[in-house]
Each structure stands twice: as C-alpha cells, then as structure tokens.
Design a protein around this motif. Structure first.
Motif, PDB file in Angstrom:
ATOM      1  N   GLU A  92      -0.326  -0.179   7.082  1.00 21.31           N
ATOM      2  CA  GLU A  92       0.458  -1.412   7.165  1.00 21.31           C
ATOM      3  C   GLU A  92      -0.389  -2.553   7.712  1.00 21.31           C
ATOM      4  O   GLU A  92      -0.349  -3.689   7.220  1.00 21.31           O
ATOM      5  CB  GLU A  92       1.676  -1.187   8.062  1.00 21.31           C
ATOM      6  N   ASN A  93      -1.173  -2.251   8.727  1.00 20.37           N
ATOM      7  CA  ASN A  93      -2.043  -3.271   9.323  1.00 20.37           C
ATOM      8  C   ASN A  93      -3.110  -3.740   8.332  1.00 20.37           C
ATOM      9  O   ASN A  93      -3.440  -4.930   8.270  1.00 20.37           O
ATOM     10  CB  ASN A  93      -2.698  -2.715  10.582  1.00 20.37           C
ATOM     11  N   LEU A  94      -3.637  -2.804   7.547  1.00 21.26           N
ATOM     12  CA  LEU A  94      -4.614  -3.182   6.521  1.00 21.26           C
ATOM     13  C   LEU A  94      -3.997  -4.177   5.540  1.00 21.26           C
ATOM     14  O   LEU A  94      -4.628  -5.172   5.162  1.00 21.26           O
ATOM     15  CB  LEU A  94      -5.086  -1.942   5.772  1.00 21.26           C
ATOM     16  N   TYR A  95      -2.766  -3.920   5.136  1.00 17.60           N
ATOM     17  CA  TYR A  95      -2.102  -4.776   4.149  1.00 17.60           C
ATOM     18  C   TYR A  95      -1.816  -6.159   4.720  1.00 17.60           C
ATOM     19  O   TYR A  95      -2.010  -7.169   4.046  1.00 17.60           O
ATOM     20  CB  TYR A  95      -0.799  -4.113   3.697  1.00 17.60           C
ATOM     21  N   ARG A  96      -1.370  -6.225   5.957  1.00 19.90           N
ATOM     22  CA  ARG A  96      -0.990  -7.503   6.551  1.00 19.90           C
ATOM     23  C   ARG A  96      -2.139  -8.219   7.243  1.00 19.90           C
ATOM     24  O   ARG A  96      -2.103  -9.438   7.420  1.00 19.90           O
ATOM     25  CB  ARG A  96       0.104  -7.278   7.602  1.00 19.90           C
ATOM     26  N   LEU A 677       0.634   9.876  -1.725  1.00 20.85           N
ATOM     27  CA  LEU A 677      -0.363   9.181  -2.523  1.00 20.85           C
ATOM     28  C   LEU A 677      -1.688   9.109  -1.779  1.00 20.85           C
ATOM     29  O   LEU A 677      -1.849   9.701  -0.714  1.00 20.85           O
ATOM     30  CB  LEU A 677       0.177   7.795  -2.898  1.00 20.85           C
ATOM     31  N   ASP A 678      -2.650   8.384  -2.353  1.00 20.44           N
ATOM     32  CA  ASP A 678      -4.020   8.399  -1.827  1.00 20.44           C
ATOM     33  C   ASP A 678      -4.333   7.091  -1.090  1.00 20.44           C
ATOM     34  O   ASP A 678      -4.590   6.062  -1.720  1.00 20.44           O
ATOM     35  CB  ASP A 678      -5.011   8.598  -2.978  1.00 20.44           C
ATOM     36  N   HIS A 692     -11.852  -5.736   6.604  1.00 23.86           N
ATOM     37  CA  HIS A 692     -11.882  -4.718   5.554  1.00 23.86           C
ATOM     38  C   HIS A 692     -11.934  -5.402   4.195  1.00 23.86           C
ATOM     39  O   HIS A 692     -11.434  -6.514   4.021  1.00 23.86           O
ATOM     40  CB  HIS A 692     -10.661  -3.806   5.672  1.00 23.86           C
ATOM     41  N   PRO A 693     -12.515  -4.749   3.191  1.00 26.88           N
ATOM     42  CA  PRO A 693     -12.774  -5.424   1.907  1.00 26.88           C
ATOM     43  C   PRO A 693     -11.547  -5.605   1.034  1.00 26.88           C
ATOM     44  O   PRO A 693     -11.616  -6.293   0.029  1.00 26.88           O
ATOM     45  CB  PRO A 693     -13.785  -4.488   1.236  1.00 26.88           C
ATOM     46  N   GLU A 694     -10.428  -4.979   1.400  1.00 28.26           N
ATOM     47  CA  GLU A 694      -9.244  -5.095   0.564  1.00 28.26           C
ATOM     48  C   GLU A 694      -7.989  -4.902   1.405  1.00 28.26           C
ATOM     49  O   GLU A 694      -8.052  -4.377   2.511  1.00 28.26           O
ATOM     50  CB  GLU A 694      -9.278  -4.060  -0.565  1.00 28.26           C
ATOM     51  N   GLU A 695      -6.860  -5.344   0.859  1.00 29.08           N
ATOM     52  CA  GLU A 695      -5.574  -5.154   1.529  1.00 29.08           C
ATOM     53  C   GLU A 695      -4.932  -3.826   1.150  1.00 29.08           C
ATOM     54  O   GLU A 695      -4.115  -3.291   1.898  1.00 29.08           O
ATOM     55  CB  GLU A 695      -4.622  -6.293   1.176  1.00 29.08           C
ATOM     56  N   VAL A 696      -5.263  -3.323  -0.022  1.00 28.29           N
ATOM     57  CA  VAL A 696      -4.732  -2.053  -0.518  1.00 28.29           C
ATOM     58  C   VAL A 696      -5.918  -1.226  -0.994  1.00 28.29           C
ATOM     59  O   VAL A 696      -6.759  -1.726  -1.751  1.00 28.29           O
ATOM     60  CB  VAL A 696      -3.739  -2.272  -1.673  1.00 28.29           C
ATOM     61  N   VAL A 697      -5.999   0.021  -0.591  1.00 25.65           N
ATOM     62  CA  VAL A 697      -7.129   0.844  -1.018  1.00 25.65           C
ATOM     63  C   VAL A 697      -7.036   1.083  -2.524  1.00 25.65           C
ATOM     64  O   VAL A 697      -5.933   1.169  -3.088  1.00 25.65           O
ATOM     65  CB  VAL A 697      -7.181   2.178  -0.244  1.00 25.65           C
ATOM     66  N   PRO A 698      -8.158   1.162  -3.205  1.00 32.30           N
ATOM     67  CA  PRO A 698      -8.140   1.182  -4.678  1.00 32.30           C
ATOM     68  C   PRO A 698      -7.529   2.432  -5.277  1.00 32.30           C
ATOM     69  O   PRO A 698      -7.167   2.432  -6.453  1.00 32.30           O
ATOM     70  CB  PRO A 698      -9.628   1.062  -5.050  1.00 32.30           C
ATOM     71  N   PHE A 699      -7.395   3.520  -4.503  1.00 31.01           N
ATOM     72  CA  PHE A 699      -6.878   4.769  -5.053  1.00 31.01           C
ATOM     73  C   PHE A 699      -5.354   4.852  -5.002  1.00 31.01           C
ATOM     74  O   PHE A 699      -4.765   5.750  -5.600  1.00 31.01           O
ATOM     75  CB  PHE A 699      -7.457   5.961  -4.277  1.00 31.01           C
ATOM     76  N   GLY A 719       4.263  -2.624  -6.456  1.00 30.21           N
ATOM     77  CA  GLY A 719       3.504  -3.188  -5.346  1.00 30.21           C
ATOM     78  C   GLY A 719       3.395  -2.289  -4.142  1.00 30.21           C
ATOM     79  O   GLY A 719       3.176  -2.758  -3.024  1.00 30.21           O
ATOM     80  N   ASN A 720       3.515  -0.978  -4.349  1.00 28.34           N
ATOM     81  CA  ASN A 720       3.373  -0.065  -3.215  1.00 28.34           C
ATOM     82  C   ASN A 720       1.960  -0.116  -2.639  1.00 28.34           C
ATOM     83  O   ASN A 720       0.989  -0.326  -3.350  1.00 28.34           O
ATOM     84  CB  ASN A 720       3.677   1.368  -3.648  1.00 28.34           C
ATOM     85  N   TYR A 721       1.848   0.103  -1.339  1.00 26.87           N
ATOM     86  CA  TYR A 721       0.540   0.239  -0.706  1.00 26.87           C
ATOM     87  C   TYR A 721       0.529   1.359   0.323  1.00 26.87           C
ATOM     88  O   TYR A 721      -0.507   1.652   0.905  1.00 26.87           O
ATOM     89  CB  TYR A 721       0.123  -1.076  -0.044  1.00 26.87           C
ATOM     90  N   GLN A 722       1.666   2.000   0.569  1.00 32.00           N
ATOM     91  CA  GLN A 722       1.745   3.022   1.598  1.00 32.00           C
ATOM     92  C   GLN A 722       1.442   4.411   1.056  1.00 32.00           C
ATOM     93  O   GLN A 722       1.547   4.676  -0.150  1.00 32.00           O
ATOM     94  CB  GLN A 722       3.127   3.018   2.255  1.00 32.00           C
ATOM     95  N   THR A 723       1.094   5.298   1.954  1.00 36.12           N
ATOM     96  CA  THR A 723       0.707   6.665   1.613  1.00 36.12           C
ATOM     97  C   THR A 723       1.895   7.499   1.165  1.00 36.12           C
ATOM     98  O   THR A 723       1.860   8.142   0.116  1.00 36.12           O
ATOM     99  CB  THR A 723       0.064   7.340   2.837  1.00 36.12           C
ATOM    100  N   ILE A 724       2.943   7.518   1.965  1.00 34.34           N
ATOM    101  CA  ILE A 724       4.107   8.356   1.699  1.00 34.34           C
ATOM    102  C   ILE A 724       5.240   7.477   1.178  1.00 34.34           C
ATOM    103  O   ILE A 724       5.631   6.504   1.826  1.00 34.34           O
ATOM    104  CB  ILE A 724       4.549   9.123   2.958  1.00 34.34           C
TER     105      ILE A 724
END
Length: 759
Positions: A92-96, A677-678, A692-699, A719-724
């Motif tokens: 969440e912190n990565l995204y925001r 998810l990954d 960090h280089p991105e807001e959402v990891v590419p996988f 637009g999901n970005y979370q793992t679970i």
C-alpha cells in the motif's frame, strides 16, 4: 462555565475503563500487525501507543526504513519479503508513497488501524502499571494520556507486550535479560566480549534540503565542537540524510532504558555538530543554500530488555537454519551487532554475518515462561543477544507479531492461554490460519483440507513454457559475474544458446551451480563448468550441461566476470524467474563474498543478488528442454510464493485472453474466493527515504474477472495492486465451478497466480 472551589482532598483524573479480548501495548510495526491480524478474526483489541503516531522506529518521529529478510536485496534470500499484513502495508505504501515520505507512511499505518472496527486505538497513551489477579496472571493495564488528561484501565484475558522496552512484562515480573550472554551459556561463538559491548545503542537522524537563497547556520552551544571525535567523520556526505546515518548511534554502554534522555542529548550533540561541520567547515562545496529541515526528537531504540519465553533463540538457530515444529515465521536479516561506543567507536559501525538462507522462528519465543496470559512481540522476544541481532528488525517483528495476533484470536475463541496452543495440535491450526492470510511459513503449505480447490479439476487456456527468454533487451557487460536463476527438474540435463559480444578474442567461463539445501539460493555447489573461446564481435554460443540438479530446485546458469564480454538481455520478466549478480552491496556488509573469522560459527559463501529495477534484466537465452514449471498443478499446492520451485500458474504471453477454470464434480457452497498474486517478494520495499521505480510491481495482475461456468459475472477487478484479493459475496454461492479471466500485467510480463483459496 466551570468553577470548582478548593478541595482539600486529592483530585483524581478522569478514568475510563475498557474491556477487550486482547490488550496490546506498543504501536510499532509489531503492535500494529498483531492488532490488525487479531481484529480481522473478530477479536476485540485495545492498541495502546505512547506516541502521537503509529510505527515506532518506522514513524515520521524516527524515520527508519522497514527491512527484514530481503536485507536491501543484499543477501541470498530470494523471494523472502515478509507476507500477510506487513506485506499489505508495504505494498500500500509503495502505491501511495513510492518516494518514501515518512509522513505519508504515518497515514498508511493509521488508516489500516482505523479501518478495523474491532480495534480501539489509544494514541499518546503510556502504560505505566499493571494489576495482577495472581502471581502469573495480568488482570489489567493502567495507562495515562496527558493530552486529554485521562487515565485508562484496560482489562482483558490476554495481553501482548510490543512496547520495545517491555513495560508490561517488566511490571508483571517476567524474567528478562539485558546485555550479551557469554559464549559458554549457549555455545554462541559470535557472542561479544565486554570490550566490544553488550548492548546496541540508539540512533537519531536529520533531514536537509536545498533552498533558493543562502542560509546560515550558527551551531548551538551544546553541539559537538571537534568533528574528529567521530572516527568515521570522513564518511559523512553533505547529501546524506535520514537513516543513511543509521551509524549515528550512542548509548551501548549505558542503561538503554533509564538513560534514554541522556543518550538523546548526546545524539543531538552529534547531529548539530555534524551539520555545523557540513555548513561551516569549508570541506564541502555547494552547501550555502542548504538548510536543516528536520531533526529527530526521540531516539530510535535498538536494544534494551529481552524477555524469557518458552524457548530462547540462539546464533545456531539462525546460522544453521534450525527447523522447528512450532515455526510461525521466518527471519533473514543478518546477525547485525554494533560496537557499544557507536558513533565514537574506531571499530566498524556494524558487523553483519548472514546465513545461507532464511531461518525459522518458533512460536515458543513469543510466549512468556512466567506470565500465563502474556504474549511477547517486537524486539523483546525470547532470543539471545546474538540471535536478537537478526530478529530485531521491523519487517521481521511485524511478521512475527501477526502470529501473536492470530494466536490471540484462537485463544479467545477457545478460552485458552498462549502456551495451550502448543497442546492438542493447536499449533497446526495456528500455522494454517496464518498461511491462509499470507504468512508463508517456510516448508508449511496451506492445508489442502481447508481449500475446496484441492477437490477441483483445473483447466487453463495456456501454461508458460520457457524455451526462449527473448533476445530483445540491452547488452550487459560482465564487469561482475552474473547468473540466470531458473527452476530445474531433478536430474534433467539442459542446453542453452546465448548471444554474447566480445570486444576482442577472449575466454568466457560458464558454470552450473545450485544450493546444497534445495530451498536455499546460495550457489555454493558447482555442478559443472565450461570454458568457451570467443572471437571479437557478436556470436552465439551453445552450452550443454551434462549434470542436473539433485532435486526439483533452482539452478544458477553462471557467467564469470570478464569485462571484455557482454551478454544480451531480455525485456521479458516472469514470476519466479530472475537474474542475480556476484556484486557488492555495502549497505549490508556484502563485498561479494562473506569471509568470516574461523572461530565465530558463521559460514563462508558468495553473495549472488538481484539488481533493482529497471536494471536486473533476465539474460536472453534459448533453453532445451523448455522450463516447464508454471502449470496449473501449482494452484492448490498451498504455497503462495516461490519456495524451491515457482509455485505459480503463469500464462503464455502469446495467450491474448488467459483464463483458468475450476470445476467440481458436484455443486459446492463457496463463501470466499481468494487470489494470491505476485507482489515481487524479492523487492525490499523500504518504507521511507529510499524511492522505488514504480507504484505497482510489474508482476502483479491488475485486471481480472471471475465468472461462473455459465459466464455470469461474479466479480470484476480493475487497477489492482495488492497481493491478496478476496471476493466475499454477501451470501455463500452454490457453484459447480468458476472461471478466472485474467489480463497480462503488460506486454512483457505474463499473468500469474500463485494460489487460489476457496472456502
């Protein structure tokens, strides 16, 4: 208007009594993760934090980044970032907040806690006493909030001390230790002597910034006058700030609890003296417009009391990767000890010794051996000073505290005390409940009996087979040795074709390596080596390895350094596949190879670590036979990340509409469908300072739909970005099956799902 006349009796503060299932003292990463985990299981929690913000050392008051087993990507612990709530917070912190603003991170933590209706949060509230209903049982906590002049009495059947200094455990009379154990007590060869010091000190940081006009600085009288009192003063950089100054440490020869105010003043002395040196010494260019933006006001504490639990972790448990029946979490930070003199020491500011892989942490270390209804969490858990050097870091404490929160929920449900979880196989229930929410306990998958997927047939539109990692990337010069990490099938021989470029005629050595332990990623076992003569220019080379790995495990196709040679890379990235490099990462004492003294009980081995994106591309190659590790049979195996194998269904990139169909022999009542998810568990996701280089990891799969077998829409996500991801319908659904229609995250990254859980 309020008017009160003189009262000869002492007035009492306003008192509020709170009754809950679990009282948690301490709102750092440990307390927050314990509280959220317990609350989501229906446990009524009171979370008491003595500061105005949550996060402890990760908060805007201290501003230390959260790290754990990933260790700045500087060790051999692949895909090891902590899961569950702590992963949810960091993602969440990565995204925001990809820039790492500590103030924004405060809001992420606060929102997560406030969103839980079962948590009552008391900020600015200090626990100062306990009451006991017997010698070994806490009845209530006493706390005071000076902001609202209110005293709180918190009553509960269960308590968790995540306070850092262990105020609850201390007041309750629990056994504790301060300082280092001698080598002889536990046979720990790395145990320090008194000359090195027996306690880690506190640290404080500062932030600076450039302005548009000159700014003068007049040092306060208390500032350090002679910068040479800091033996490492030449390591000070004018642009460094925040926790890059982790080595501004002091207090290891003091009482790190009762002398905290004295330690704080000494650290202020250092900080303002350092800033005076930067601004006014003449040793630095382009500092005229720089100003001091922020200085910490409370020290970040590393070590004080450690309390004795039902088991005390030791150096050997960390280094030897000891297996435990009651494992509930993993660690992976180095054994990281610091000289007691801290910033004034002539010794190295820290000594970090890594294990060859992640290690297990047992539940017993979180259960007080003296107080029946008390959990331990955070840095106070039952570990020796040496083992504490690894278990103390915040991502690890957050992961472990999730186990405490889940254990408290089980105890609440069944009317048990913490130690009772070790009886009647309740530890297995705890382990499974934790894994269901993403804990990823090493070697323990989700129990198939708790997943309806285990009874289903699976059909997918495609499965990734890597016969080629396309030759569509840049050239990578082999200034350092590099390797492609690939999942091999046991005893299978593989052939590779690569595109290389040589500046002149030279030789290239290629090795096939793997780990002695099949779940490790330290390539200490060289299976085969070959040397190739190269001509000047571009050319293909064919590599046939005659030996395979002894198990289904990852292997390293390794290219030894030669600065005259470049390798063609690929823009394609895949879940469970990455490149690693035998380079240097000074941040975690990684010089390419760990070479410890022979008498401290630590292994010698090489580091092969990834590069951060956008670097760290896969090495382009053709592979025969194709890597076939991405099948639908990984769904339902209980693992939610790579662990010795990929453990994910990954679609073929050429499949424009990837889908996965789940079908049962008969209709099932489904109350929840959960996708794992990954989130790239290899990326450390430092919470603050580091960008960090991105807001959402590419996988991470962004968009998908869940339909029933007749094509009716059940759930749609964009637009999901979370793992679970959890789909929980208002009422359970009667389904014969369902279909997940996925989208690839990008043209270079295929859709991937580690696990689907149906209940």
């Amino acid at each position: 208007m309020i008017v009160e006349t003189f009262n000869k009796e002492k007035r009492n503060s306003k008192t509020v009594e709170l009754v809950c299932d679990l009282g948690i003292t301490g709102g750092g990463t440990a307390g927050v993760c314990a509280a959220i985990t317990a609350a989501r299981k229906g446990t009524k929690v009171v979370l008491i934090q003595d500061r105005p913000v949550l996060g402890g050392n990760a908060s805007s008051e201290v501003r230390l980044w959260i790290l754990g087993a990933t260790s700045h990507m500087g060790n051999n612990n692949r895909w090891s970032r902590e899961g569950g709530v702590i992963d949810e917070i960091l993602v969440e912190n990565l995204y925001r907040n990809p820039e790492g603003n500590a103030v924004i991170f405060d809001t992420v933590l606060l929102e997560k806690v406030l969103n839980e209706e079962n948590i009552t949060l008391l900020l600015n509230t200090s626990v100062y006493d306990v009451t006991k209903s017997g010698d070994t049982k806490i009845e209530s906590l006493k706390a005071f909030n000076p902001q609202n002049s209110t005293e709180y009495i918190v009553k509960a059947p269960l308590f968790c001390d995540a306070s850092g200094d262990g105020i609850v455990a201390f007041k309750a009379g629990a056994s504790f230790r301060m300082g280092a154990e001698p080598k002889e007590e536990f046979g720990e060869l790395f145990a320090p002597d008194k000359s090195y010091g027996e306690l880690l000190g506190h640290s404080m940081y500062f932030y600076s910034k450039n302005t548009d006009k000159p700014v003068k600085f007049k040092a306060p009288e208390f500032a350090l006058k002679d910068i040479k009192q800091i033996p490492r003063y030449k390591a000070i950089g004018k642009d460094d700030k925040g926790c890059r100054f982790w080595w501004f440490e002091y207090g290891g020869r003091h009482d790190t609890i009762h002398d905290t105010e004295h330690i704080k003043y000494e650290l202020w002395k250092v900080i303002y003296g350092v800033w005076d040196y930067i601004k006014n010494s003449g040793e630095f260019d382009d500092v005229d417009n720089m100003t001091l933006e922020w200085v910490g006001t409370i020290p970040g504490k590393r070590e004080s009391r450690r309390f004795e639990g039902l088991y005390m972790m030791t150096q050997q448990d960390v280094i030897n990767q000891q297996q435990f029946d009651d494992v509930i979490a993993h660690g992976g930070w180095a054994i990281d000890l610091h000289p007691a003199d801290g910033v004034y020491s002539k010794l190295s500011a820290c000594t970090q010794w890594h294990s060859k892989g992640v290690y297990q942490i047992p539940y017993r270390s979180f259960v007080s051996k003296d107080i029946d209804n008390l959990f331990l969490a955070g840095r106070i858990i039952s570990a020796t000073h040496v083992a504490f050097g690894s278990t103390r870091v915040m991502a690890t404490t957050g992961l472990c505290a999730q186990a405490v929160g889940m254990a408290a929920a089980l105890c609440t449900e069944k009317g048990m005390n913490p130690a009772d979880i070790l009886k009647n196989r309740s530890i297995e229930t705890l382990q499974n409940e934790l894994n269901i929410v993403g804990q990823s306990i090493p070697n323990i998958p989700i129990n198939s009996k708790s997943n309806l997927i285990s009874e289903a047939a699976m059909e997918v539109s495609s499965e990734l087979e890597i016969s080629e990692i396309p030759f569509d990337g840049d050239w990578f010069r082999l200034n350092i040795s590099a390797a492609q990490l690939l999942p091999f099938k046991a005893n299978q021989n593989y052939n590779f074709q690569l595109l290389v470029k040589a500046d002149e005629a030279t030789e290239l050595e290629i090795q096939l390596r793997t780990s002695e332990k099949s779940k490790n990623y330290t390539p200490e076992l060289i299976l085969e080596k070959q040397t190739f003569s190269l001509n000047e220019g571009e050319q293909h080379i064919n590599v046939e390895f005659l030996k395979g790995t002894p198990n289904n495990q990852y292997a390293f196709v390794s290219f030894l350094s030669n600065d005259k040679v470049s390798l063609k890379t690929s823009d394609k990235r895949y879940s469970g596949i990455l490149s690693v490099f035998n380079g240097v990462n000074k941040a975690v004492s990684n010089n390419g190879k760990q070479v410890p003294p022979t008498d401290i009980g630590v292994d010698e081995f090489e580091f092969w670590t990834p590069h951060r994106r956008p670097d760290g591309k896969n090495i382009a190659m053709k592979i025969y036979p194709a890597i076939q590790s991405f099948g639908s049979d990984n769904i339902g195996n209980g693992y939610v990340r790579p662990w010795g194998e990929v453990n994910a269904w990954v679609a073929d990139l050429n499949d424009k509409n990837p889908s996965l169909k789940v079908e049962w022999d008969e209709v099932k009542k489904v109350s929840e469908i959960k996708l794992f998810l990954d989130p790239d568990y290899d990326h450390p996701m430092e919470s603050t300072l580091m960008g960090h280089p991105e807001e959402v990891v590419p996988f991470c799969m962004r968009n998908y739909k869940i339909k029933d077998l007749d094509g009716n829409m059940l759930h749609s996500v964009e637009g999901n970005y979370q793992t679970i991801n959890v789909f929980k319908p208002e009422k359970p659904l009667n389904l014969k099956g369902f279909i997940v229609e996925a989208e690839h995250p990008s043209e270079d990254v295929p859709a991937a799902i580690f696990e689907i859980l149906c209940q």
